[in-house]
Design a protein around this motif. Structure first.
Motif, mmCIF file in Angstrom:
data_model
loop_
_atom_site.group_PDB
_atom_site.id
_atom_site.type_symbol
_atom_site.label_atom_id
_atom_site.label_comp_id
_atom_site.label_asym_id
_atom_site.label_seq_id
_atom_site.Cartn_x
_atom_site.Cartn_y
_atom_site.Cartn_z
ATOM 1 N N GLU A 1 0.862 -1.184 0.000
ATOM 2 C CA GLU A 1 0.000 0.000 0.000
ATOM 3 C C GLU A 1 0.897 1.232 0.000
ATOM 4 O O GLU A 1 1.386 1.661 1.044
ATOM 5 C CB GLU A 1 -0.914 -0.002 1.223
ATOM 6 C CG GLU A 1 -1.969 -1.093 1.159
ATOM 7 C CD GLU A 1 -2.964 -0.988 2.307
ATOM 8 O OE1 GLU A 1 -3.615 0.053 2.434
ATOM 9 O OE2 GLU A 1 -3.053 -1.947 3.071
ATOM 10 N N GLU A 2 1.110 1.774 -1.184
ATOM 11 C CA GLU A 2 2.099 2.845 -1.347
ATOM 12 C C GLU A 2 1.793 4.062 -0.482
ATOM 13 O O GLU A 2 2.705 4.721 0.019
ATOM 14 C CB GLU A 2 2.189 3.256 -2.822
ATOM 15 C CG GLU A 2 2.991 2.281 -3.649
ATOM 16 C CD GLU A 2 3.564 2.926 -4.901
ATOM 17 O OE1 GLU A 2 3.293 4.114 -5.144
ATOM 18 O OE2 GLU A 2 4.293 2.229 -5.619
ATOM 19 N N LYS B 1 0.829 4.192 2.409
ATOM 20 C CA LYS B 1 1.276 4.012 3.800
ATOM 21 C C LYS B 1 2.789 3.887 3.910
ATOM 22 O O LYS B 1 3.325 3.769 5.008
ATOM 23 C CB LYS B 1 0.624 2.765 4.393
ATOM 24 C CG LYS B 1 -0.880 2.876 4.603
ATOM 25 C CD LYS B 1 -1.357 1.609 5.296
ATOM 26 C CE LYS B 1 -2.863 1.634 5.501
ATOM 27 N NZ LYS B 1 -3.336 0.351 6.040
ATOM 28 N N CYS B 2 3.497 3.814 2.770
ATOM 29 C CA CYS B 2 4.946 3.600 2.793
ATOM 30 C C CYS B 2 5.681 4.936 2.858
ATOM 31 O O CYS B 2 5.460 5.811 2.023
ATOM 32 C CB CYS B 2 5.391 2.824 1.555
ATOM 33 S SG CYS B 2 7.180 2.624 1.447
ATOM 34 N N LYS C 1 9.530 4.653 -2.349
ATOM 35 C CA LYS C 1 8.462 3.697 -2.068
ATOM 36 C C LYS C 1 9.037 2.301 -2.260
ATOM 37 O O LYS C 1 9.860 2.077 -3.150
ATOM 38 C CB LYS C 1 7.294 3.888 -3.055
ATOM 39 C CG LYS C 1 6.623 5.243 -2.963
ATOM 40 C CD LYS C 1 5.793 5.370 -1.708
ATOM 41 C CE LYS C 1 5.111 6.729 -1.639
ATOM 42 N NZ LYS C 1 4.455 6.964 -0.360
ATOM 43 N N HIS D 1 4.190 0.884 9.690
ATOM 44 C CA HIS D 1 3.057 1.651 9.150
ATOM 45 C C HIS D 1 1.993 0.768 8.506
ATOM 46 O O HIS D 1 1.040 1.271 7.929
ATOM 47 C CB HIS D 1 3.581 2.655 8.113
ATOM 48 C CG HIS D 1 4.732 3.455 8.624
ATOM 49 N ND1 HIS D 1 4.586 4.412 9.605
ATOM 50 C CD2 HIS D 1 6.061 3.403 8.336
ATOM 51 C CE1 HIS D 1 5.769 4.928 9.887
ATOM 52 N NE2 HIS D 1 6.676 4.333 9.144
ATOM 53 N N ALA E 1 2.155 -1.025 5.817
ATOM 54 C CA ALA E 1 2.090 -0.828 4.363
ATOM 55 C C ALA E 1 2.193 -2.145 3.584
ATOM 56 O O ALA E 1 1.951 -2.166 2.378
ATOM 57 C CB ALA E 1 3.203 0.119 3.920
#
Lengths: 98, 581
Positions: free
Chosen positions: A6-7, A9-10, A32, A53, A55
């Motif tokens: 999930e970009e 969140k990265c 990312k 996070h 991600a």
């Protein structure tokens, strides 16, 4: 196996890049995370656990599993909580010592 | 275009910071805090090796009433009567101490009300080992061992007397060439996956049970240095849950699930009673499953339908500590193990010395046939049924032995481990290691590592008993495998690698080729069926103790030919060798 990334969140911290036993992850120019090849993932979840996070998520190959379920670990001092969710959103939680 | 060289000196260099390597390092640093210990780790030590995802049980532990001798008898029965009893006994004496040691390092072990460990079976105790690898890594670092993460070991340095003098390799992240000179070397790389076509050939290419990143580097380095190897023909083929390839010991031992066929018949209980039924030797539990499938009574299952909802939840908890993928798989496919049985599958064959006994031929101190080179864990041969705790025990023995060797034979700890000039070996290795990358930089075309990997796997699957032929072996097909693999050796010079990650993949495939060639030579030589399922020779279907109760060993000579050596079996622990123990 493979990985959902999930970009949004990265934040490009690189903790997953550091830990992946297969050297499969790298950071792209906008910081990312990306995976070299989905099929090379072992599903050890070292990267998923390392991401503060949330991600990253392990993705089962579609050849063996229906779409839509997820499993997510949350790590604390001396414990790990797992939340498993099926396609209908039903959740099961597990709290284990570590 | 020449890579930067980094030279390091140490007392001991350990190749691989996994299960066995960590305990070797901890042992040395606790005995001699001043010893310079370097671990060469291909990945990152926090989550490298077989324990990356964790572990939910210790499967080699002497529960109350058991002894090293009773353990050895059991392992002998499980290994169909052939194993190095001296190696099993010497490690078994340490199993309980080393488990307690790791508990002190922070491993949660489940306990009964009286404080004793909770057994899961005769040789098993329950743990919450999700964090097991980070715990070991922390202990290694706290004791001051130096860890070179992301450095791929490629060959040993040898001095002019043929003794181990260090390790060479390259950095996956920095592209540097590394040489670590040392007075003793411990190989703890683990075994080899990816030799055969995987169970999932397409998008689950690495959905293997054994770590797909264990690619036989330790074996290949030993083979190239003409070290003696043993028992490669005792391949390990795991009976696992279908699709996610999850260990079945948790179901069988922890949750009392029997194997059943599609007619709900407990074929192990009924047909293998005299050999132990559901607890028959590991290879027979695979063989029994294969027979049901071949004769049309498949699919086969572990029958979990007796489990209450509470027990199903406990089962999921147990798997989360080791194989969380199966909990996700059940959720995705709406599988309730309390209502439907869990389908089984065999994996692709692996070469490893922790469940089976493929590896370096070692003495009781874990020294290989190369002076100063020790081996422990999955890369060490002759001692099956090691699992996690056996690898720990063997790591402690190798660590102590390496230290003792340095003190007695190499003038003690201290600087300048190797006096002589080794630059010729270093120059040759730079050329060998970087040539796939040099080739790509020069703009030459060639063979990508994944292409050669799939070529090897196809040859092995077609001709050396892969999953597509029920793992069965015959002389005529093995001869073809050997010819095809020999021809591939001449193709290695065409490998190309665009970056250092691909260079690692190139060396993984070079190492797998070395392992595959030795494996086929061993499979050809043993003309009996010693381990049905793991090593079923359809042209020699019976066990033949008169001629084959002995070890098949090998050594690659200077011309690159594999020479077979036979070594005798020695029974040290009295008693019957084949009946259930």
């Amino acid at each position: 196996m493979g990985l959902w990334i999930e970009e949004s969140k990265c934040f490009g911290c690189g903790s997953c890049v550091q830990v992946c036993p297969g050297d499969l992850l790298y950071l792209t120019a906008p910081k990312k995370v990306a995976i070299r090849e989905q099929r090379e993932c072992w599903d050890c979840m070292a990267c998923v656990k390392s991401c503060a996070h949330g991600a990253l998520l392990t993705k089962l190959p579609y050849t063996i599993a229906d779409y839509g379920a997820t499993i997510r670990p949350f790590l604390g001092e001396g414990w790990i909580k797992w939340v498993c969710r099926d396609q209908e959103g039903r959740e099961e939680e597990f709290l284990l010592p570590r | 275009m020449q890579p930067e060289r980094k030279n390091i000196c140490a007392d001991v260099v350990i190749v691989g910071g996994g299960t066995a390597g960590c305990l070797a390092a901890i042992t040395i640093k606790e005995l001699e805090p001043m010893a310079q210990v370097v671990i060469v780790e291909k990945a990152h030590i926090n989550r490298s090796g077989c324990l990356a995802a964790g572990m939910n049980a210790i499967n080699a532990y002497l529960n109350p009433g058991e002894t090293p001798e009773s353990f050895t008898r059991y392992v002998r029965y499980d290994a169909m009567g052939l194993l190095r009893e001296d190696l099993v006994l010497s490690a078994a004496r340490r199993l309980n101490d080393v488990v307690r040691k790791v508990e002190e390092l922070g491993l949660p072990i489940q306990k009964n009300a009286d404080g004793t460990y909770t057994p899961r079976g005769r040789w098993n105790i329950k743990i919450n080992g999700e964090n097991l690898k980070p715990l070991l890594a922390r202990a290694v670092q706290e004791r001051g061992a130096q860890v070179l993460n992301r450095v791929v070991a490629t060959n040993y340095l040898l001095d002019r007397e043929g003794r181990a003098a260090g390790v060479m390799g390259f950095g996956v992240r920095d592209g540097c060439f590394y040489s670590i000179k040392a007075k003793a070397v411990i190989c703890a790389t683990g075994g080899a996956a990816g030799i055969y076509h995987p169970h999932h050939p397409v998008d689950g290419h690495h959905k293997t049970w054994y770590s797909p990143f264990n690619t036989g580097a330790g074996y290949a380095m030993g083979i190239r240095a003409s070290a003696e190897m043993t028992s490669f023909e005792m391949r390990f083929i795991a009976l696992r849950t279908k699709d996610v390839i999850c260990p079945t010991g948790t179901l069988a031992l922890g949750f009392k699930a029997p194997q059943v066929n599609s007619l709900a018949r407990r074929y192990m209980t009924t047909d293998f009673t005299h050999q132990g039924g559901e607890g028959a030797p590991t290879c027979l539990r695979l063989y029994g499953y294969l027979r049901e499938i071949k004769e049309g009574r498949g699919p086969c299952y572990m029958d979990t339908r007796h489990l209450t909802p509470e027990r199903v939840r406990e089962l999921k908890e147990s798997y989360l500590d080791m194989y969380p993928g199966i909990v996700l798989y059940w959720a995705a496919n709406k599988i309730d193990p309390g209502k439907e049985p869990i389908e089984l599958s065999g994996t692709e064959p692996y070469v490893m010395g922790g469940h089976c006994q493929a590896g370096y031929w070692i003495d009781r101190k874990r020294q290989t046939t190369i002076e100063g080179l020790y081996a422990c864990g999955d890369v060490a041969g002759g001692y099956p049924f090691k699992f996690v705790s056996g690898c720990w025990a063997e790591g402690t023995i190798a660590g102590e032995s390496a230290l003792e060797y340095i003190k007695e034979e190499r003038g003690g700890l201290g600087p300048s481990p190797v006096g002589e000039d080794l630059s010729l070996q270093l120059d040759r290795e730079v050329e060998r290691v970087f040539s796939p990358w040099f080739r790509q930089v020069r703009g030459e075309s060639g063979v990508k590592p994944w292409e050669m990997e799939e070529r090897i796997q196809t040859i092995m699957d077609d001709y050396a008993g892969g999953i597509s032929s029920y793992y069965e072996l015959s002389e005529n097909r093995l001869v073809i495998a050997q010819e095809k693999l020999d021809r591939l050796v001449a193709q290695v010079k065409y490998l190309v690698a665009a970056d250092f990650h691909e260079l690692m993949k190139a060396h993984e495939v070079i190492d797998r080729l070395a392992v595959a060639r030795v494996l086929v030579a061993h499979l050809r030589h043993r003309k009996e069926t010693r381990w049905p399922g793991f090593q079923s020779r359809i042209d020699y279907p019976e066990r033949d103790d008169l001629h084959w109760l002995k070890f098949v060993n090998s050594r690659m000579n200077q011309e690159g030919r594999i020479e077979i050596i036979e070594r005798p079996y020695e029974q040290l622990v009295s008693g019957e060798r084949y009946l259930p123990r």
